[in-house]
Design a protein around this motif. Structure first.
Motif, PDB file in Angstrom:
ATOM      1  N   ALA A 121      -1.498   4.175   7.002  1.00 35.93           N
ATOM      2  CA  ALA A 121      -0.217   5.126   6.787  1.00 35.93           C
ATOM      3  C   ALA A 121       0.249   5.522   8.274  1.00 35.93           C
ATOM      4  O   ALA A 121       1.652   5.244   8.551  1.00 35.93           O
ATOM      5  CB  ALA A 121      -0.400   6.463   6.255  1.00 35.93           C
ATOM      6  N   VAL A 144      -0.516  12.643  10.273  1.00 40.76           N
ATOM      7  CA  VAL A 144      -0.614  11.702   9.416  1.00 40.76           C
ATOM      8  C   VAL A 144      -1.654  10.657   9.520  1.00 40.76           C
ATOM      9  O   VAL A 144      -2.302  10.236   8.622  1.00 40.76           O
ATOM     10  CB  VAL A 144       0.744  10.676   9.625  1.00 40.76           C
ATOM     11  N   TYR A 197       0.563   4.208   0.793  1.00 38.83           N
ATOM     12  CA  TYR A 197       0.188   5.258   2.076  1.00 38.83           C
ATOM     13  C   TYR A 197       1.092   4.381   3.220  1.00 38.83           C
ATOM     14  O   TYR A 197       1.312   5.322   4.016  1.00 38.83           O
ATOM     15  CB  TYR A 197      -1.094   5.069   2.480  1.00 38.83           C
ATOM     16  N   VAL A 206       4.763   5.276   2.584  1.00 40.31           N
ATOM     17  CA  VAL A 206       5.064   6.620   2.894  1.00 40.31           C
ATOM     18  C   VAL A 206       5.020   6.862   4.285  1.00 40.31           C
ATOM     19  O   VAL A 206       5.962   7.438   4.923  1.00 40.31           O
ATOM     20  CB  VAL A 206       3.894   7.505   2.422  1.00 40.31           C
ATOM     21  N   GLY A 207       4.230   6.152   5.101  1.00 44.64           N
ATOM     22  CA  GLY A 207       4.309   6.154   6.551  1.00 44.64           C
ATOM     23  C   GLY A 207       5.534   5.569   7.146  1.00 44.64           C
ATOM     24  O   GLY A 207       6.325   6.183   7.957  1.00 44.64           O
ATOM     25  N   LEU A 262      -3.439  11.019   5.952  1.00 49.27           N
ATOM     26  CA  LEU A 262      -3.278   9.744   5.204  1.00 49.27           C
ATOM     27  C   LEU A 262      -3.761   8.522   5.740  1.00 49.27           C
ATOM     28  O   LEU A 262      -3.705   7.380   4.938  1.00 49.27           O
ATOM     29  CB  LEU A 262      -1.541   9.696   5.387  1.00 49.27           C
ATOM     30  N   ASN A 264       0.669  -1.217  -0.129  1.00 47.74           N
ATOM     31  CA  ASN A 264       0.148  -0.061   0.192  1.00 47.74           C
ATOM     32  C   ASN A 264       0.957   1.281   0.124  1.00 47.74           C
ATOM     33  O   ASN A 264       1.816   1.455   0.807  1.00 47.74           O
ATOM     34  CB  ASN A 264      -0.936  -0.118   1.144  1.00 47.74           C
TER      35      ASN A 264
END
Length: 710
Positions: free
Chosen positions: A625, A617, A535, A538-539, A621, A533
């Motif tokens: 995330a 976050v 997201y 990114v997390g 997100l 995923n």
């Protein structure tokens, strides 16, 4: 049954408090009979308490704002728990600071007074082999006073932790709302660690680089304008900051286990443990208080019933020599023995509690907790090997000073990186064993096991800064060299025990953060974290980045404040007539003002970042995330914390190893290089490094508390 849990928790919390009060009463009876020692002790006490009051004044509006936001988002119960956690954390730091700054001068005077009780003269003790001087009556007296002060700090922390949890649980009767207590404790701890670390290291770096290297005067020389700020900083960072740090570690490990235990089942479709799962970590912690008290009795004669415990222990097979060695004043052996006794009692008590709580599954839970206790002890031992001057690693760092400051810095960096290997593997092993045996509940109680004897481990840890201050007071009071020799020996042991304590705190932080992460997943109803995923990726990247940004902010704050301190010390050396001859008086208060201003202004951004980023976050997100962010921060945060703590500890003890006379000793180019290495390591081990384990837990507990909103 939940009222019974509250009652037991309160009883053992009060027991820890009564122990601390009894030891303090005995310590308070010992009066300082040297006017200069008493004067300096009072100056340091006044400066430390003034800073702490100012720091708490700055933090009060932050606590109020967060509490108001929690009321609007989650209700009054969460806000009450948050305020209570923050208040208990602040109180632990305040009491710890008060006691420590009343113990430092007493430790100095105990060493001085004890010399007259030794059969040998001062001149002979200076010329005699080191062991004769350091295992004397004077050394034993100094250890007794310093450890008594440390044990009060340790017992106050665990006592307030259990009492605070019991009160919060009594009023809320809701484990989910109770996690806000941990959020409050972590918030104050992070600010205290960062602020205290900036204060102490700004003064320490400035005092060392100008005093030792440029002016060629000894450490803590009264001619150095930064020396008072340095000694105040030892308490601000290593007592108040550390006390708040261990307080939040302690309570968050218990809260994580309670949150998972409430809903955990040993079978896939079985009944949740409920109150049995909630009560077990509370009882473990209560038993840990008793084990810690007995361990302290092995070390300190001022402890209540200490003579009875020692007399009983002497009758056990093979223990007479052990007790005798403690009574002869072998400081390192005494501290280690007391810790091992507490650990052994903890394991034995865990076995009984596991049978009482879980019957058929008792052995699995017992082994899970034991894996945490043993992993914590082993991490401490590994940390000692990497950071003590008795072993080849630190001696190798000291040897690298032959070719200058650059090589000693490279050697320390290399050692710190290598030192992450075994502790991380031990954490992994404990995680896998405990998960295989009892699932995530096993991992959570393994973390509780690691921190169950916080009472004695923090006592041993807190004694170090007291001994360090005692040495500074001895130098500034111009006492005989033998006094400083004793306090330096105790301080060197304290550096090692502090490094061991940091290793234990980091190891427990990894397990606690993992348990809190699972609790967050349950609360946010996340079945899995899918790294495919975007997201989540990114997390992960943001979470992995945060410890680096956090360390950058902390170290940069120390660098800027130390730069101001260096310029101020140079100015005073240049402009105040007679300062180097001892006829001019340094302006100590200006250096104190520099450290105070830097600490209060520079602690805000790192502290707010730890709370704001997870919230942003989560809302922007999504909860997956945020889960990725927590995972990324745990991985890099644990590695960075181990690396920085051990590098800093190695540089510090490499400097002390050279000061003992190895590699050309004090005043040599080797010594100057080692001082530079130590000043690089100071913000590593006392500012950024120890604050990282708070950072990863604070972000995780913030996510857990706010999970219903995501």
């Amino acid at each position: 049954m939940w009222l019974f849990l509250v009652f037991i928790t309160l009883v053992f919390g009060v027991l820890a408090g009564l122990y601390a009060w009894t030891v303090y009463q005995k310590l308070d009876e010992f009066q300082i009979g040297h006017p200069r020692v008493k004067e300096l002790s009072e100056i340091i006490h006044g400066g430390a308490m003034a800073f702490l009051k100012k720091e708490y004044t700055w933090l009060a509006p932050f606590v109020g704002v967060v509490a108001i936001l929690l009321v609007s988002a989650l209700g009054l119960g969460a806000a009450f728990a948050f305020i209570l956690g923050a208040a208990c954390s602040a109180t632990a730091g305040y009491i710890g600071m008060y006691v420590a700054t009343n113990s430092n001068g007493r430790t100095t005077y105990a060493a001085l007074a004890g010399m007259s009780e030794d059969k040998t003269s001062l001149e002979k003790s200076e010329d005699a082999p080191e062991g004769d001087a350091l295992h004397s009556v004077a050394a034993g007296n100094a250890l007794e006073v310093a450890f008594s002060g440390g044990s009060i700090v340790g017992m106050v922390v665990v006592g307030l932790g259990l009492i605070g949890l019991a009160i919060a649980y009594l009023f809320l009767n809701d484990v989910t709302a109770l996690t806000a207590f941990g959020m409050g404790a972590s918030s104050i701890a992070l600010f205290a660690r960062v602020g205290g670390g900036i204060y102490t290291k700004a003064a320490d770096v400035g005092a060392d680089l100008v005093g030792k290297v440029e002016a060629g005067i000894p450490e803590d020389d009264p001619r150095n304008p930064a020396t008072i700020a340095d000694n105040v900083g030892d308490n601000v960072g290593d007592i108040a900051g550390m006390g708040a740090d261990l307080f939040e570690s302690y309570v968050n490990s218990i809260l994580a286990a309670m949150a998972i235990g409430a809903v955990y089942s040993f079978t896939k479709d079985g009944q949740a443990l409920g109150l049995w799962g909630i009560g077990y970590p509370m009882f473990l912690s209560a038993w840990g208080v008793l084990a810690s008290v007995i361990g302290c009795m092995m070390i300190s004669q001022k402890a209540p019933f200490a003579s009875t415990v020692r007399a009983f222990t002497k009758k056990l097979p093979g223990m007479a020599g052990v007790v005798q060695r403690i009574e002869d004043g072998d400081a390192a052996f005494a501290l280690r023995t007391g810790t091992f006794v507490a650990g052994g009692l903890m394991i034995a008590g865990t076995f009984v509690l596991s049978i009482l709580f879980f019957f058929a599954n008792s052995f699995s839970v017992f082994l899970s907790v034991t894996s945490g206790v043993l992993a914590g002890i082993l991490i401490g031992i590994v940390t000692e090997v990497y950071t003590s001057g008795d072993y080849r690693f630190v001696q190798g760092v000291a040897e690298s000073s032959n070719t200058g400051a650059a090589t000693i810095i490279l050697s320390g960096l290399s050692l710190g990186m290598m030192s992450t290997g075994i502790p991380v593997l031990l954490i992994c092993l404990s995680t896998l064993i405990s998960y295989y045996l009892a699932g995530m509940f096993g991992v959570a109680v393994a973390a509780v096991g690691m921190l169950s004897i916080t009472g004695i481990s923090l006592s041993v840890d807190a004694y170090g800064p007291i001994a360090d201050n005692a040495g500074g007071i001895a130098e500034m009071s111009e006492l005989p060299e033998g006094v400083r020799k004793i306090t330096d020996h105790l301080d060197a042991i304290g550096n090692t025990t502090a490094a061991m304590g940091k290793g234990l705190a980091i190891g427990s932080a990894a397990l606690t953060a993992l348990a809190l992460f699972v609790a967050y997943s349950q609360a946010a109803k996340i079945d899995k974290i899918d790294i495919m995923n975007p997201y989540v990726i990114v997390g992960l990247l943001i979470g992995g980045m945060l410890p680096f940004i956090f360390c950058s902010l902390s170290i940069d704050a120390v660098s800027k404040a130390a730069g101001s301190m260096i310029e101020e010390v140079r100015r005073q050396f240049r402009e105040i007539p007679g300062i180097m001859e001892g006829t001019g008086k340094p302006e100590y208060e200006k250096c104190v003002a520099i450290s105070t201003h830097a600490a209060l202004t520079q602690m805000i951004v790192p502290g707010v970042m730890a709370i704001a980023v997870p919230v942003l976050v989560g809302f922007l997100l999504g909860k997956e995330a945020l889960g990725g962010l927590l995972g990324g921060s745990i991985v890099t945060g644990v590695m960075m914390a181990l690396f920085m703590a051990n590098s800093g500890g190695a540089w510090d003890n490499a400097k002390k190893y050279i000061e003992e006379g190895h590699f050309n000793g004090k005043g040599s180019p080797n010594h100057a290089a080692a001082v530079v290495g130590d000043t690089v390591g100071d913000p590593f081990k006392d500012t950024a490094g120890p604050a990282l384990n708070i950072l990863i837990k604070l972000m995780t507990v913030v996510a857990l508390v706010l999970a219903p909103l995501f």
